[in-house]
Design a protein around this motif. Structure first.
Motif, PDB file in Angstrom:
ATOM      1  N   GLY A 165       0.814  -1.212   0.000  1.00 29.80           N
ATOM      2  CA  GLY A 165       0.000   0.000   0.000  1.00 29.80           C
ATOM      3  C   GLY A 165       0.846   1.259   0.000  1.00 29.80           C
ATOM      4  N   GLU A 166       1.909   1.262   0.842  1.00 33.24           N
ATOM      5  CA  GLU A 166       2.799   2.411   0.879  1.00 33.24           C
ATOM      6  C   GLU A 166       3.496   2.589  -0.463  1.00 33.24           C
ATOM      7  N   LEU A 167       3.930   1.481  -1.056  1.00 33.12           N
ATOM      8  CA  LEU A 167       4.605   1.557  -2.350  1.00 33.12           C
ATOM      9  C   LEU A 167       3.671   2.102  -3.423  1.00 33.12           C
ATOM     10  N   HIS A 168       2.430   1.635  -3.386  1.00 31.53           N
ATOM     11  CA  HIS A 168       1.443   2.131  -4.350  1.00 31.53           C
ATOM     12  C   HIS A 168       1.241   3.627  -4.193  1.00 31.53           C
ATOM     13  N   ASP A 169       1.076   4.081  -2.942  1.00 34.97           N
ATOM     14  CA  ASP A 169       0.823   5.507  -2.707  1.00 34.97           C
ATOM     15  C   ASP A 169       1.992   6.359  -3.172  1.00 34.97           C
ATOM     16  N   ILE A 170       3.218   5.914  -2.861  1.00 32.47           N
ATOM     17  CA  ILE A 170       4.394   6.715  -3.203  1.00 32.47           C
ATOM     18  C   ILE A 170       4.619   6.745  -4.713  1.00 32.47           C
ATOM     19  N   VAL A 171       4.671   5.552  -5.310  1.00 33.03           N
ATOM     20  CA  VAL A 171       4.999   5.475  -6.737  1.00 33.03           C
ATOM     21  C   VAL A 171       3.907   6.107  -7.585  1.00 33.03           C
ATOM     22  N   THR A 172       2.647   5.786  -7.276  1.00 33.37           N
ATOM     23  CA  THR A 172       1.551   6.301  -8.105  1.00 33.37           C
ATOM     24  C   THR A 172       1.511   7.818  -8.102  1.00 33.37           C
ATOM     25  N   HIS A 173       1.618   8.401  -6.916  1.00 32.45           N
ATOM     26  CA  HIS A 173       1.514   9.863  -6.857  1.00 32.45           C
ATOM     27  C   HIS A 173       2.679  10.532  -7.576  1.00 32.45           C
ATOM     28  N   HIS A 174       3.907  10.126  -7.239  1.00 26.72           N
ATOM     29  CA  HIS A 174       5.064  10.801  -7.825  1.00 26.72           C
ATOM     30  C   HIS A 174       5.161  10.561  -9.321  1.00 26.72           C
ATOM     31  N   VAL A 175       4.921   9.332  -9.754  1.00 27.47           N
ATOM     32  CA  VAL A 175       5.022   9.039 -11.188  1.00 27.47           C
ATOM     33  C   VAL A 175       3.925   9.757 -11.962  1.00 27.47           C
ATOM     34  N   THR A 176       2.719   9.799 -11.393  1.00 30.38           N
ATOM     35  CA  THR A 176       1.637  10.526 -12.067  1.00 30.38           C
ATOM     36  C   THR A 176       1.987  11.998 -12.222  1.00 30.38           C
ATOM     37  N   ALA A 177       2.529  12.585 -11.149  1.00 30.08           N
ATOM     38  CA  ALA A 177       2.924  13.993 -11.236  1.00 30.08           C
ATOM     39  C   ALA A 177       3.998  14.203 -12.297  1.00 30.08           C
ATOM     40  N   MET A 178       4.953  13.290 -12.376  1.00 32.76           N
ATOM     41  CA  MET A 178       6.020  13.426 -13.371  1.00 32.76           C
ATOM     42  C   MET A 178       5.483  13.272 -14.790  1.00 32.76           C
ATOM     43  N   VAL A 179       4.532  12.324 -14.975  1.00 30.32           N
ATOM     44  CA  VAL A 179       3.940  12.136 -16.304  1.00 30.32           C
ATOM     45  C   VAL A 179       3.175  13.381 -16.734  1.00 30.32           C
ATOM     46  N   VAL A 180       2.407  13.928 -15.799  1.00 30.62           N
ATOM     47  CA  VAL A 180       1.640  15.138 -16.117  1.00 30.62           C
ATOM     48  C   VAL A 180       2.573  16.286 -16.471  1.00 30.62           C
ATOM     49  N   GLN A 181       3.638  16.473 -15.697  1.00 29.41           N
ATOM     50  CA  GLN A 181       4.586  17.551 -15.970  1.00 29.41           C
ATOM     51  C   GLN A 181       5.318  17.335 -17.289  1.00 29.41           C
ATOM     52  N   ALA A 182       5.657  16.067 -17.572  1.00 25.74           N
ATOM     53  CA  ALA A 182       6.333  15.787 -18.838  1.00 25.74           C
ATOM     54  C   ALA A 182       5.412  16.048 -20.029  1.00 25.74           C
ATOM     55  N   GLU A 183       4.133  15.687 -19.903  1.00 27.86           N
ATOM     56  CA  GLU A 183       3.169  15.964 -20.971  1.00 27.86           C
ATOM     57  C   GLU A 183       3.037  17.465 -21.206  1.00 27.86           C
ATOM     58  N   ALA A 184       3.011  18.232 -20.101  1.00 31.99           N
ATOM     59  CA  ALA A 184       2.890  19.690 -20.244  1.00 31.99           C
ATOM     60  C   ALA A 184       4.142  20.284 -20.890  1.00 31.99           C
ATOM     61  N   ALA A 185       5.310  19.690 -20.609  1.00 29.62           N
ATOM     62  CA  ALA A 185       6.553  20.238 -21.154  1.00 29.62           C
ATOM     63  C   ALA A 185       6.594  20.160 -22.672  1.00 29.62           C
ATOM     64  N   ARG A 186       5.866  19.227 -23.247  1.00 29.41           N
ATOM     65  CA  ARG A 186       5.860  19.073 -24.701  1.00 29.41           C
ATOM     66  C   ARG A 186       5.268  20.299 -25.390  1.00 29.41           C
ATOM     67  N   TYR A 187       4.435  21.059 -24.658  1.00 26.67           N
ATOM     68  CA  TYR A 187       3.775  22.224 -25.248  1.00 26.67           C
ATOM     69  C   TYR A 187       4.470  23.528 -24.877  1.00 26.67           C
ATOM     70  N   LEU A 188       5.624  23.429 -24.199  1.00 27.03           N
ATOM     71  CA  LEU A 188       6.309  24.633 -23.732  1.00 27.03           C
ATOM     72  C   LEU A 188       7.642  24.865 -24.412  1.00 27.03           C
ATOM     73  N   THR A 189       7.857  24.241 -25.538  1.00 27.92           N
ATOM     74  CA  THR A 189       9.144  24.398 -26.223  1.00 27.92           C
ATOM     75  C   THR A 189       9.363  25.846 -26.678  1.00 27.92           C
ATOM     76  N   ALA A 190       8.276  26.566 -26.893  1.00 26.25           N
ATOM     77  CA  ALA A 190       8.398  27.960 -27.327  1.00 26.25           C
ATOM     78  C   ALA A 190       8.530  28.919 -26.153  1.00 26.25           C
ATOM     79  N   ALA A 191       8.438  28.409 -24.921  1.00 26.89           N
ATOM     80  CA  ALA A 191       8.562  29.263 -23.732  1.00 26.89           C
ATOM     81  C   ALA A 191       9.658  28.675 -22.845  1.00 26.89           C
ATOM     82  N   PRO A 192      10.912  29.053 -23.094  1.00 29.07           N
ATOM     83  CA  PRO A 192      12.036  28.432 -22.370  1.00 29.07           C
ATOM     84  C   PRO A 192      11.929  28.579 -20.848  1.00 29.07           C
TER      85      PRO A 192
END
Length: 385
Positions: free
Chosen positions: A191-218
């Motif tokens: 349960g602890e592993l699920h909570d830690i990995v899911t939250h952090h990885v989800t946040a990283m995926v979301v941030q990485a997806e957003a970064a794809r649209y920010l190439t014009a804004a360094p």
């Protein structure tokens, strides 16, 4: 002064044969021709007593000394003691060493591993042969006396067998308790592993997806990439703490998250692109046990789901500290602009429901009319006073 417990520990470290030897020697010494002890000797067959001779020493040695191996080799011990007992009674020495037969039977009932039924059959046949021999020598014991003595010997064996079963049942109970404890611990770590990995990885995926649209804004791209790096570092730190719990040599108390860390969690979620409004009222209790950790995990899982399924939607987190409970409510208004995170397995909410239920609280996760969702939890803490 020497601690008695230390002496007991040292004694238990000696080989079992050494620990059983004193009883054998004590019983052998008790066979000295002392009138007081002669009156308490074991007599079967009621034959006239005979003075001690050289064969008496052999009979006493056969009856007493094998008790030193009564736990290591119970079958051999019982055979030798029975032989010595037969010599003792046929020769009518009637020594105190006859008591060793009951001890050998009790020990065999406890420690004999194989051929237990064969031992009973052979022992019973040997007893019948001894009774017939004593009868032919003029014994006045009678069938009733021989039968009574046989029942007494059977009782000694039965007591050992009962003790053996009791020990086996206790060992099985402890084994099952250990398995249950390991299963509980594995579930907790999962349960602890699920909570830690899911939250952090989800946040990283979301941030990485957003970064794809920010190439014009360094500048914004650099901020997003920095957030991804910080999230990854925090995930590694949390995982190291969790993996330390799996180390058998780990002695430190495990780190438990608390509601005091919620502002950092909220900020991390905001940096992932989720607008979060956070309010907290009341004073946290001084001693709440696992309530704070459960409240933290409820907020963490709800924010993770908001990032997955309602990215960009307004999310409100409200935490209320009462005298006897912590109330948590996380609501997300409507669906997001796009699903930004990986799909879930559903075990997160189920794990939270179990975690809160163990503490005697209530947990619910429901859809709203505007296609959003709300998560509520009431977690008892007890009276801080």
């Amino acid at each position: 002064m020497v601690d008695p417990r230390t002496l007991a520990d040292r004694w238990r470290r000696w080989p079992v044969t050494v620990r059983d030897l004193p009883l054998a020697l004590l019983l052998a010494l008790a066979c000295a021709p002392v009138p007081v002890l002669q009156d308490r000797s074991t007599q079967l067959g009621d034959l006239p007593g005979r003075p001690f001779d050289a064969l008496t020493v052999v009979a006493i040695a056969l009856e007493c000394l094998p008790l030193a191996v009564r736990r290591r080799w119970p079958g051999i011990c019982l055979a030798l003691v029975s032989l010595g007992f037969a010599v003792d009674q046929v020769r009518a020495y009637h020594t105190v060493a006859g008591t060793a037969l009951a001890v050998a039977l009790l020990s065999a009932g406890v420690h004999l591993e194989r051929r237990r039924r064969a031992t009973l059959v052979v022992g019973s046949a040997a007893y019948v042969a001894l009774a017939v021999t004593l009868h032919r020598q003029g014994s006045t014991e009678g069938v009733g006396g021989f039968l009574t003595f046989y029942l007494a010997l059977t009782l000694a064996w039965g007591a050992g067998a009962w003790l053996r079963q009791s020990r086996a049942a206790e060992a099985e109970r402890r084994r099952r308790a250990a398995e249950a404890a390991r299963a509980t611990e594995r579930a907790r770590i999962a349960g602890e592993l699920h909570d830690i990995v899911t939250h952090h990885v989800t946040a990283m995926v979301v941030q990485a997806e957003a970064a794809r649209y920010l190439t014009a804004a360094p500048d914004r791209l650099d901020t997003t990439l920095t957030a991804i790096t910080d999230t990854g570092r925090r995930a590694i730190a949390d995982l190291r703490i969790l993996l330390d719990l799996l180390d058998p040599d780990h002695r430190a108390d495990p780190r438990v998250p608390s509601v005091g860390e919620l502002p950092a969690l909220i900020e991390q979620t905001r940096r992932a692109g989720q607008p979060v409004e956070f309010t907290q009222d009341g004073s946290p209790a001084e001693t709440v046990g696992g309530a704070e950790a459960a409240a933290y995990r409820v907020v963490q899982e709800a924010l993770t789901n908001a990032l997955k399924y309602a990215h960009g939607s307004r999310t409100a987190v409200h935490v209320h500290h009462g005298k006897r409970e912590i109330t948590v409510e996380i609501s997300t208004a409507g669906p997001g602009t796009r699903p930004a995170g990986p799909g879930g397995s559903g075990r997160g909410l189920a794990g939270l429901r179990d975690r809160v239920a163990v503490l005697g609280g209530e947990f619910s996760a429901q859809r709203r009319d505007d296609e959003g969702f709300v998560v509520r939890a009431r977690i008892p803490t007890g009276d801080a006073s």
